[in-house]
Design a protein around this motif. Structure first.
Motif: not given
Length: 132
Positions: A77-85, A121-132
């Motif tokens: 249930n997250t917004y972004y579908t892909q990731s890369a370092n 979150s999938a419900n936050d329209n792209g808003r995000y928070r970086c975590t440790r």
């Protein structure tokens, strides 16, 4: 002498712990490091470039040529579908559908399996928070 060795051991362990924390995700945005540009002359017509000398990661979604997932269809249930370092001064190429749109976010450090290192979150329209 024994106290000195104990104090030095504690200081050394604290230093190693802090370096390890910096090597992973420090929980800070990397928006100022990341350039995203499209280039229709390349097979990877979306290029993410890291302008900083340290590792960052990027998450994205959109009209991707090789994925049927849309923004909001990420794992768990997250917004972004892909990731890369992306290493310092490195880049990542992505192929969009012709004329396709995309959205992205980035954080300092490296992303773990799934979405460890960022909350989006999938419900936050792209808003995000970086975590440790």
């Amino acid at each position: 002498m024994r106290r000195y060795l104990v104090a030095m051991s504690v200081a050394f362990c604290a230093l190693l712990t802090s370096l390890n924390a910096l090597a992973s995700n420090p929980g800070q945005s990397a928006a100022s490091c990341l350039d995203a540009s499209t280039n229709s002359k390349s097979s990877h017509n979306l290029i993410f470039k890291n302008r900083c000398g340290y590792q960052i990661f990027v998450v994205w979604c959109g009209d991707l040529k090789y994925s049927k997932k849309e923004c909001g269809d990420g794992p768990k249930n997250t917004y972004y579908t892909q990731s890369a370092n992306i290493k310092g001064y490195g880049e990542k190429g992505v192929t969009l559908e012709r004329g396709g749109s995309y959205e992205y976010a980035s954080c300092k450090g490296k992303i773990g399996f799934g979405s460890k290192g960022i909350v989006h979150s999938a419900n936050d329209n792209g808003r995000y928070r970086c975590t440790r």
